[in-house]
Design a protein around this motif. Structure first.
Motif, short mmCIF file in Angstrom:
data_model
loop_
_atom_site.label_atom_id
_atom_site.label_comp_id
_atom_site.label_asym_id
_atom_site.label_seq_id
_atom_site.Cartn_x
_atom_site.Cartn_y
_atom_site.Cartn_z
N ASN A 409 0.90 -1.04 -0.15
CA ASN A 409 -0.18 -0.20 0.26
C ASN A 409 0.61 1.17 0.16
OD1 ASN A 409 -2.25 1.67 -0.01
ND2 ASN A 409 -2.98 0.69 1.71
N ALA A 410 0.30 2.31 -0.26
CA ALA A 410 1.04 3.57 -0.26
C ALA A 410 0.51 4.97 0.43
CB ALA A 410 1.37 4.18 -1.58
N THR A 411 0.97 5.53 0.94
CA THR A 411 0.56 6.81 1.80
C THR A 411 0.61 7.99 0.83
OG1 THR A 411 1.05 6.18 4.02
CG2 THR A 411 0.49 8.22 3.77
N ALA A 412 -0.14 7.82 -0.14
CA ALA A 412 -0.40 8.61 -1.50
C ALA A 412 -0.08 10.04 -1.31
CB ALA A 412 -1.21 8.35 -2.49
N THR A 413 -0.55 10.69 -0.55
CA THR A 413 -0.48 12.14 -0.11
C THR A 413 0.84 12.54 0.79
OG1 THR A 413 -1.67 12.32 1.73
CG2 THR A 413 -2.95 12.52 -0.25
N GLY A 414 1.39 11.33 1.29
CA GLY A 414 2.48 11.86 2.11
C GLY A 414 2.05 12.19 3.51
N ASP A 415 0.78 12.19 3.87
CA ASP A 415 0.10 12.66 5.17
C ASP A 415 -0.32 11.38 5.70
OD1 ASP A 415 -2.06 13.61 6.86
OD2 ASP A 415 -1.00 15.59 6.30
N ALA A 416 -0.30 11.24 7.12
CA ALA A 416 -0.75 10.12 7.67
C ALA A 416 -2.26 10.00 7.53
CB ALA A 416 -0.35 10.10 9.17
N ASP A 417 -2.87 10.95 7.37
CA ASP A 417 -4.42 10.94 7.17
C ASP A 417 -4.90 9.93 6.08
OD1 ASP A 417 -7.09 12.28 8.13
OD2 ASP A 417 -6.96 11.99 5.94
N PHE A 418 -4.03 10.10 5.01
CA PHE A 418 -4.42 9.38 3.75
C PHE A 418 -4.52 7.85 4.21
CE2 PHE A 418 -3.58 6.57 0.17
CZ PHE A 418 -4.27 7.09 -0.83
N THR A 419 -3.75 7.22 5.19
CA THR A 419 -3.79 5.97 5.39
C THR A 419 -4.59 5.39 6.75
OG1 THR A 419 -1.64 5.12 4.23
CG2 THR A 419 -2.55 4.06 6.15
N LEU A 420 -4.19 6.42 7.71
CA LEU A 420 -5.03 5.89 9.20
C LEU A 420 -6.40 6.30 9.03
CD1 LEU A 420 -2.07 7.34 11.65
CD2 LEU A 420 -2.27 4.91 10.32
N ASN A 421 -6.69 7.41 8.39
CA ASN A 421 -8.35 7.62 8.63
C ASN A 421 -9.03 7.17 7.47
OD1 ASN A 421 -10.52 9.31 9.62
ND2 ASN A 421 -9.14 11.13 9.81
N ARG A 422 -8.39 6.62 6.67
CA ARG A 422 -8.99 6.10 5.43
C ARG A 422 -9.38 4.81 5.56
NH1 ARG A 422 -7.72 4.16 0.34
NH2 ARG A 422 -5.24 4.31 0.95
N LEU A 423 -8.39 4.05 6.48
CA LEU A 423 -8.40 2.48 6.39
C LEU A 423 -8.82 1.98 7.84
CD1 LEU A 423 -5.25 1.62 4.42
CD2 LEU A 423 -7.37 1.84 3.95
N TYR A 424 -8.54 2.95 9.01
CA TYR A 424 -8.12 2.12 10.34
C TYR A 424 -9.40 2.64 11.40
CZ TYR A 424 -4.11 0.14 8.78
OH TYR A 424 -3.25 -0.75 8.30
N THR A 425 -10.51 3.74 10.80
CA THR A 425 -11.70 4.18 11.59
C THR A 425 -12.67 3.05 11.46
OG1 THR A 425 -12.61 5.44 9.63
CG2 THR A 425 -10.99 6.47 11.06
N CYS A 426 -13.69 3.35 12.45
CA CYS A 426 -14.81 2.52 12.64
C CYS A 426 -15.56 2.72 11.49
CB CYS A 426 -15.65 2.76 13.90
SG CYS A 426 -14.56 2.48 15.24
N GLU A 427 -15.85 3.93 10.96
CA GLU A 427 -16.62 4.09 9.81
C GLU A 427 -16.17 3.60 8.48
OE1 GLU A 427 -18.63 7.98 7.49
OE2 GLU A 427 -17.39 8.29 9.08
N ALA A 428 -14.66 3.59 8.61
CA ALA A 428 -14.00 2.98 7.15
C ALA A 428 -14.33 1.38 7.02
CB ALA A 428 -12.42 3.10 7.05
N ASP A 429 -14.31 0.91 8.12
CA ASP A 429 -14.45 -0.59 8.20
C ASP A 429 -13.92 -1.41 6.99
OD1 ASP A 429 -15.83 -2.86 9.30
OD2 ASP A 429 -17.65 -2.65 8.11
#
Length: 507
Positions: A409-429
């Motif tokens: 996988n890649a953190t495409a924007t270079g910002d942690a949010d791209f990976t962490l918020n997109r993949l590991y939140t309850c809403e992302a599921d």
């Protein structure tokens, strides 16, 4: 002397037709070492573009590389900071709920039509409406607005500190062509190159945009070709049939480094490996099982054996090159501790499961999978390997029809949010993992415009994810590119997506 390229006849015929109309030549007229040398470059990407539509395929590296040669974004983003591209400046207002961009007024598309805020609005709206991988980055967007021809605004329901980073991935096309499939087969952009021809699974050919608003490209012709076999790519580079090859596998690097006439770059990047557990299913809904499987694996030894200098053991759920990464230390290799945790979880005799990965999924992916499976067998966990064609793997992955999943996988924007918020939140599921504390930390980080505060919040979220192990994060991969010594000005960004507008061919 440079050899005839794989698609040289096709490219030459197309260029001849184009030049008959434009009256240009295919030879650089500039000075320096490349004076009089044909400015033609052939590039072999690691992943050939499945499409030239970056809104429909926003997470496909091949599509992104191909699109960014001809389509541009409002900003670029690196090291936690945005820089102007099609936007000259920007500012927040309305209690940081509105982000307004002032657009360049000297920009036209390569067909001569003006670039306006309506093009920006249509592009962002389409990306959100298609609801692909990047859409969650814009969940808080409530309005997009073309205030006038050169002013564009985004309104959000709450402050969104990640918005500039996310906008670095929104490629701008022509508003009137958004719904035309034919347009996306050869998109007209504002960038330094023009798409001349795209043949799926074979090649993309570009010519220089003679009316580019910025510094013009030196190359007259850029061609991306598909060469699935690694050995064929390397041979083509050595013989001069191609000029640039991306992502040399670790076991082939020694044969490239030191080659006469070949240069090699290797730098940290945003690409990494993970092994996800299906946290919805037994036994992976038990954190002790997940931790046990991580303790059972000698990550440092495996990464060293398989990748050498081409990777480093990961110390966070995102690569260290990304903004927001923290060093959480390595998971200790301790098979005895793994057995203890399994016994505590009620699996003293181990269990059976399976792990999927895509056949063309990343460097040494099969060897990595086999090494992990062997380590787990030592503590009583029997894992069936399921290597699949990419299309079948994607279908199973999207429907969560898997026990464990190995992939890059890649953190495409270079910002942690791209990976962490997109993949590991309850809403992302995305993998059945849910922790409300992580959600709260990532929500605060997303809403903050203070970089230092965001770093602190990301660090806390990283620590929880590392401890609770929704997946195993074995390695941060180094980017690399090999190229002929005649190629000048090539740089390798951490996205692993090279731009060719500053590249030239020397003697």
């Amino acid at each position: 002397m440079r050899l005839t390229r794989r698609h040289g006849g096709v490219a030459a015929a197309m260029m001849a037709a184009a030049l008959a109309v434009t009256g240009c030549t295919t030879t650089s007229q500039g000075g320096g070492d490349g004076e009089g040398v044909p400015q033609e470059l052939t590039y072999v990407p690691a992943f050939f573009p499945v499409s030239l539509d970056p809104h429909s395929f926003p997470a496909e590296e091949g599509t992104q590389v191909a699109a960014q040669q001809t389509l541009e974004t409002l900003v670029t983003y690196n090291d936690g900071e945005a820089a102007p591209l099609l936007a000259e400046s920007w500012e927040y207002s309305d209690d940081e709920l509105t982000l307004t961009f002032d657009l360049r007024e000297d920009v036209t598309f390569s067909d001569g039509s003006p670039f306006t805020a309506e093009d920006v609005k249509a592009s962002l709206d389409r990306l959100i409406e298609l609801d692909k991988a990047l859409a969650p980055l814009f969940d808080q967007v409530t309005e997009t607005r073309a205030d006038d021809d050169h002013t564009f605004s985004i309104v959000t329901s709450e402050p969104l500190g990640t918005l500039l980073a996310s906008m670095s991935l929104v490629f701008i096309g022509q508003a009137d062509e958004m719904d035309d499939d034919a347009y996306w087969s050869a998109p007209i952009g504002t960038g330094p190159f023009v798409v001349e021809d795209y043949v799926a699974d074979d090649h993309v050919t570009y010519s220089k945009n003679e009316d580019y608003w910025g510094d013009p490209a030196t190359l007259d012709t850029l061609e991306m070709v598909n060469m699935p076999e690694v050995a064929g790519r390397i041979t083509a580079l050595e013989t001069g049939e191609v000029d640039v090859v991306s992502s040399i596998p670790p076991d082939q690097v020694s044969g490239i480094e030191g080659q006469d006439g070949v240069e090699f770059i290797r730098d940290p990047g945003y690409l990494y490996y993970f092994i996800w557990f299906n946290n919805n299913e037994e036994p992976f809904d038990d954190v002790r099982v997940r931790q046990a499987m991580w303790h059972a694996v000698d990550i440092e030894g495996i990464v060293s054996d398989l990748y050498g200098d081409g990777a480093v053991p990961a110390t966070a759920p995102i690569p260290q090159a990304a903004f927001g990464a923290t060093d959480n230390g390595a998971y200790e290799y301790d098979p005895d501790r793994a057995r203890e945790l399994l016994e505590e979880a009620g699996y003293a005799d181990g269990f059976q499961t399976s792990m999927q990965w895509p056949r063309e999924g990343g460097p040494n992916i099969r060897s990595l999978g086999q090494a992990l499976i062997s380590a787990w067998a030592e503590v009583g966990i029997e894992v069936e390997p399921l290597e699949k064609e990419r299309a079948a793997w994607l279908e199973d992955f999207g429907s969560m029809n898997w026990d464990l999943n190995l992939q890059t996988n890649a953190t495409a924007t270079g910002d942690a949010d791209f990976t962490l918020n997109r993949l590991y939140t309850c809403e992302a599921d995305r993998l059945g993992y849910c922790n409300e504390e992580v959600d709260d930390l990532l929500g605060q980080a997303r809403n903050s415009l203070d970089p230092d505060e965001r770093l602190e919040l990301y660090g806390q979220a990283n620590e929880i994810l590392w401890e609770e192990a929704p997946g195993i994060f074995p390695a941060d991969l180094m980017n690399n590119v090999a190229y002929g010594s005649q190629v000048q000005g090539l740089e390798l960004p951490p996205t692993n997506r090279p731009y060719f507008s500053t590249v030239s061919i020397g003697e």
